[in-house]
Design a protein around this motif. Structure first.
Motif, PDB file in Angstrom:
ATOM      1  N   VAL A  34       0.841  -1.206   0.000  1.00 30.26           N
ATOM      2  CA  VAL A  34       0.000   0.000   0.000  1.00 30.26           C
ATOM      3  C   VAL A  34       0.874   1.253   0.000  1.00 30.26           C
ATOM      4  N   ILE A  35       1.903   1.269   0.855  1.00 30.54           N
ATOM      5  CA  ILE A  35       2.815   2.420   0.901  1.00 30.54           C
ATOM      6  C   ILE A  35       3.515   2.606  -0.443  1.00 30.54           C
ATOM      7  N   GLY A  36       3.913   1.491  -1.047  1.00 33.31           N
ATOM      8  CA  GLY A  36       4.572   1.566  -2.351  1.00 33.31           C
ATOM      9  C   GLY A  36       3.683   2.172  -3.415  1.00 33.31           C
ATOM     10  N   LEU A  37       2.402   1.802  -3.418  1.00 34.30           N
ATOM     11  CA  LEU A  37       1.467   2.373  -4.389  1.00 34.30           C
ATOM     12  C   LEU A  37       1.257   3.868  -4.138  1.00 34.30           C
ATOM     13  N   LEU A  38       1.137   4.240  -2.858  1.00 33.10           N
ATOM     14  CA  LEU A  38       0.950   5.661  -2.520  1.00 33.10           C
ATOM     15  C   LEU A  38       2.170   6.494  -2.896  1.00 33.10           C
ATOM     16  N   MET A  39       3.357   5.954  -2.659  1.00 35.29           N
ATOM     17  CA  MET A  39       4.575   6.674  -3.022  1.00 35.29           C
ATOM     18  C   MET A  39       4.729   6.769  -4.547  1.00 35.29           C
ATOM     19  N   THR A  40       4.224   5.753  -5.247  1.00 37.20           N
ATOM     20  CA  THR A  40       4.230   5.804  -6.714  1.00 37.20           C
ATOM     21  C   THR A  40       3.324   6.924  -7.201  1.00 37.20           C
ATOM     22  N   ILE A  41       2.131   7.026  -6.591  1.00 42.43           N
ATOM     23  CA  ILE A  41       1.203   8.118  -6.934  1.00 42.43           C
ATOM     24  C   ILE A  41       1.856   9.461  -6.627  1.00 42.43           C
ATOM     25  N   SER A  42       2.534   9.546  -5.483  1.00 41.24           N
ATOM     26  CA  SER A  42       3.197  10.795  -5.092  1.00 41.24           C
ATOM     27  C   SER A  42       4.283  11.188  -6.091  1.00 41.24           C
ATOM     28  N   SER A  43       5.034  10.202  -6.587  1.00 37.88           N
ATOM     29  CA  SER A  43       6.094  10.511  -7.557  1.00 37.88           C
ATOM     30  C   SER A  43       5.505  11.064  -8.853  1.00 37.88           C
ATOM     31  N   LEU A  44       4.341  10.530  -9.260  1.00 34.13           N
ATOM     32  CA  LEU A  44       3.661  11.048 -10.455  1.00 34.13           C
ATOM     33  C   LEU A  44       3.169  12.476 -10.217  1.00 34.13           C
ATOM     34  N   LEU A  45       2.557  12.685  -9.053  1.00 34.34           N
ATOM     35  CA  LEU A  45       2.018  14.012  -8.731  1.00 34.34           C
ATOM     36  C   LEU A  45       3.142  15.042  -8.616  1.00 34.34           C
ATOM     37  N   THR A  46       4.263  14.647  -8.037  1.00 30.25           N
ATOM     38  CA  THR A  46       5.389  15.570  -7.871  1.00 30.25           C
ATOM     39  C   THR A  46       5.880  16.086  -9.223  1.00 30.25           C
ATOM     40  N   ILE A  86     -10.954  12.836  -6.520  1.00 29.00           N
ATOM     41  CA  ILE A  86     -10.983  11.795  -5.485  1.00 29.00           C
ATOM     42  C   ILE A  86     -12.300  11.805  -4.710  1.00 29.00           C
ATOM     43  N   ASN A  87     -13.079  12.892  -4.860  1.00 27.99           N
ATOM     44  CA  ASN A  87     -14.411  12.934  -4.258  1.00 27.99           C
ATOM     45  C   ASN A  87     -15.494  12.416  -5.196  1.00 27.99           C
ATOM     46  N   SER A  88     -15.136  12.234  -6.465  1.00 25.29           N
ATOM     47  CA  SER A  88     -16.107  11.757  -7.440  1.00 25.29           C
ATOM     48  C   SER A  88     -16.373  10.265  -7.253  1.00 25.29           C
ATOM     49  N   GLU A  89     -17.422   9.790  -7.863  1.00 29.69           N
ATOM     50  CA  GLU A  89     -17.789   8.375  -7.747  1.00 29.69           C
ATOM     51  C   GLU A  89     -16.736   7.481  -8.385  1.00 29.69           C
ATOM     52  N   ILE A  90     -16.234   7.919  -9.544  1.00 33.11           N
ATOM     53  CA  ILE A  90     -15.211   7.129 -10.244  1.00 33.11           C
ATOM     54  C   ILE A  90     -13.926   7.071  -9.424  1.00 33.11           C
ATOM     55  N   GLY A  91     -13.486   8.237  -8.928  1.00 38.70           N
ATOM     56  CA  GLY A  91     -12.258   8.294  -8.136  1.00 38.70           C
ATOM     57  C   GLY A  91     -12.343   7.453  -6.885  1.00 38.70           C
ATOM     58  N   THR A  92     -13.474   7.537  -6.201  1.00 31.86           N
ATOM     59  CA  THR A  92     -13.673   6.755  -4.972  1.00 31.86           C
ATOM     60  C   THR A  92     -13.612   5.260  -5.255  1.00 31.86           C
ATOM     61  N   LYS A  93     -14.235   4.842  -6.335  1.00 34.46           N
ATOM     62  CA  LYS A  93     -14.252   3.421  -6.702  1.00 34.46           C
ATOM     63  C   LYS A  93     -12.844   2.921  -6.988  1.00 34.46           C
ATOM     64  N   ILE A  94     -12.050   3.756  -7.646  1.00 32.80           N
ATOM     65  CA  ILE A  94     -10.691   3.346  -8.024  1.00 32.80           C
ATOM     66  C   ILE A  94      -9.814   3.162  -6.796  1.00 32.80           C
ATOM     67  N   TYR A  95      -9.776   4.164  -5.898  1.00 33.45           N
ATOM     68  CA  TYR A  95      -8.839   4.046  -4.787  1.00 33.45           C
ATOM     69  C   TYR A  95      -9.291   3.030  -3.735  1.00 33.45           C
ATOM     70  N   LEU A  96     -10.587   2.836  -3.590  1.00 33.83           N
ATOM     71  CA  LEU A  96     -11.052   1.807  -2.658  1.00 33.83           C
ATOM     72  C   LEU A  96     -10.712   0.403  -3.161  1.00 33.83           C
ATOM     73  N   GLU A  97     -10.680   0.252  -4.479  1.00 35.37           N
ATOM     74  CA  GLU A  97     -10.338  -1.044  -5.069  1.00 35.37           C
ATOM     75  C   GLU A  97      -8.927  -1.475  -4.698  1.00 35.37           C
ATOM     76  N   TYR A  98      -8.049  -0.475  -4.489  1.00 39.14           N
ATOM     77  CA  TYR A  98      -6.668  -0.774  -4.127  1.00 39.14           C
ATOM     78  C   TYR A  98      -6.423  -0.727  -2.618  1.00 39.14           C
ATOM     79  N   GLY A  99      -7.472  -0.555  -1.846  1.00 37.43           N
ATOM     80  CA  GLY A  99      -7.323  -0.524  -0.395  1.00 37.43           C
ATOM     81  C   GLY A  99      -6.703   0.752   0.118  1.00 37.43           C
ATOM     82  N   ILE A 100      -6.884   1.850  -0.621  1.00 33.43           N
ATOM     83  CA  ILE A 100      -6.338   3.154  -0.234  1.00 33.43           C
ATOM     84  C   ILE A 100      -7.468   4.026   0.323  1.00 33.43           C
TER      85      ILE A 100
END
Length: 466
Positions: free
Chosen positions: A39-51, A101-115
């Protein structure tokens, strides 16, 4: 500062950071389960993209301006405009990000990954601060204050791991504790760096400077995203087809593999500055080619040593760690090829970078879906290798046609394939003394063949240096 000294400055600090990070991994893996590490690895991957997106590639035009403007007022005007532009762009981006991340699509995506939602908000904060720090540190690098940058990097590293071990031990939510530690360490460093950096500004806004920053910075986003999308897509797609714990082991292997970037980034960061003096420099091409032989040797040594050492160092629940590490090392070696992007940046032809980046990124996602479903982690390695080699080959040919710079890409491809011999033999049968001797003979033969093929060029460069 000479090439050797500047390389040493980068490499020593990077060695402390990467090697120190690897040494601390056994302690971290005893505090985090493979699932939490995933989970941390996925979040840090997202952070690297956002950065990357949040930084908007502003360090690239800043480097150009810094080398061009010797007048402090002109430089101060540009830096002021850049700061205002950074704040405006990030305000807009943050608004869009929170809406998503507040949208229905965004919520569905991140919950699927346990985030969780609050974890994504923390990642946004971390990425904004990190994006700003990248711009400031780039300034000090171009100012050739290598030792200052090295010290700052080591302090940041020490703060992060000190806070991480403390927070994870004290609090129950290990994932949030890890992210908060990263945020606090970045904030402390940012305050210190910003004080020195903002003093340079004249606090004015110039439209022409803003247009130039966007024109030269925007293509860089695609350059950096290309590599990150390749990395992110395999992790996110792997999480759909294998367990999060196995993803955690894969990400841990990737983290260990980053130690190779010490020897890559330290060299290329110093080397690219010489392109500003002469884009057709034979010394740069020769040095660039020869250094990949060194990288190949380091990859094979890392693969051989990791087999007996990894089981002794890491917990037993991190299964297949050695195999994944051996497969990932050659992939990290291919990041050396991103140096070719500097030919386009230096020539102010950054407009070509999005063409390469978008094509390779889309291809990476497609290949990952195709191969990962069938081969899992092996599929991720195959797709990443094909994408990076294809990008390198296309860029080499383009550079030869446009800038009359001959990069012998066949040599690089040959050496990159050699790097997969060790995991291939290990997968077929356990590495024996005979296998190790065979690998050493092949590696030695490779070096000899390489030198023979390039002997004329090496002699010519050496004579020119004299």
């Amino acid at each position: 500062m000479s090439l050797v000294k500047s390389t040493a400055a980068y490499s020593i600090s990077n060695l402390v950071l990467k090697f120190g990070g690897v040494l601390l991994l056994p302690l971290m893996t005893r505090l985090l389960s493979p699932n939490e590490y995933g989970v941390i690895g996925l979040l840090m991957t997202i952070s690297s993209l956002l950065t990357i997106v949040i930084g908007f590639g502003l360090y690239n035009p800043q480097n150009k301006v810094q080398s061009k403007y010797k007048n402090k007022k002109e430089l101060g005007d540009y830096l002021s405009t850049q700061l205002i532009l950074f704040l405006i762009l990030n305000s807009f981006f943050s608004f869009v990000y929170i809406l998503f991340i507040n949208s229905e699509i965004g919520t569905k995506i991140y919950l699927e990954y346990g985030i969780n939602y609050h974890e994504l908000l923390l990642i946004l904060i971390l990425s904004i601060i990190s994006g700003w720090n990248v711009i400031i540190i780039s300034y000090f690098k171009m100012d050739r204050r290598y030792y200052f940058v090295a010290i700052i990097s080591i302090i940041s590293f020490s703060l992060f791991y000190g806070l991480a071990f403390t927070f994870i031990t004290l609090f129950s939510d290990n994932v949030v504790s890890y992210i908060l530690s990263n945020i606090l360490s970045q904030i402390i460093i940012s305050i210190f760096l910003s004080y020195k950096y903002i003093k340079l500004m004249s606090f004015s806004f110039n439209k022409n400077n803003a247009k130039y920053a966007i024109k030269m910075g925007f293509p860089v986003i695609f350059t950096e995203l290309s590599g990150r999308v390749i990395e992110a897509s395999d992790r996110l797609i792997l999480a759909k087809f294998i367990s999060m714990a196995e993803v955690g082991v894969y990400i841990l292997a990737s983290t260990g593999g980053r130690i190779l970037s010490v020897f890559i980034s330290g060299y290329t960061n110093s080397l690219y500055q010489y392109l500003y003096d002469d884009i057709r420099s034979k010394r740069v091409i020769s040095s660039y080619s020869k250094y990949f032989v060194v990288i190949t040797i380091l990859v094979v040594l890392g693969q051989l040593l990791s087999k007996p050492l990894i089981p002794l160092i890491f917990p037993s629940d991190y299964t297949n760690l050695h195999l994944y590490f051996s497969l990932i090392l050659p992939i990290f070696a291919l990041q050396y090829f991103y140096f070719l992007d500097f030919y386009f940046h230096v020539s102010e032809d950054s407009k070509y970078i999005p063409i390469f980046s978008v094509f390779i990124s889309v291809l990476s996602i497609v290949l990952n879906f195709v191969f990962i479903q069938k081969y899992g982690v092996y599929g991720a390695v195959i797709s990443t290798y094909l994408c990076l080699i294809l990008r390198f080959s296309i860029q080499s040919l383009w550079i030869k046609i446009k800038y009359d710079v001959n990069i012998k890409y066949i040599n690089f491809i040959f050496l990159s394939l050699i790097q997969f011999l060790c995991p291939y033999i290990d997968n077929k049968n356990n590495l024996s003394l005979y296998s190790i001797i065979t690998l050493c003979v092949i590696l030695t033969a490779t070096c000899i063949v390489y030198i023979c093929v390039n002997i004329d060029e090496i002699k010519m460069v050496n004579n020119n240096d004299k």
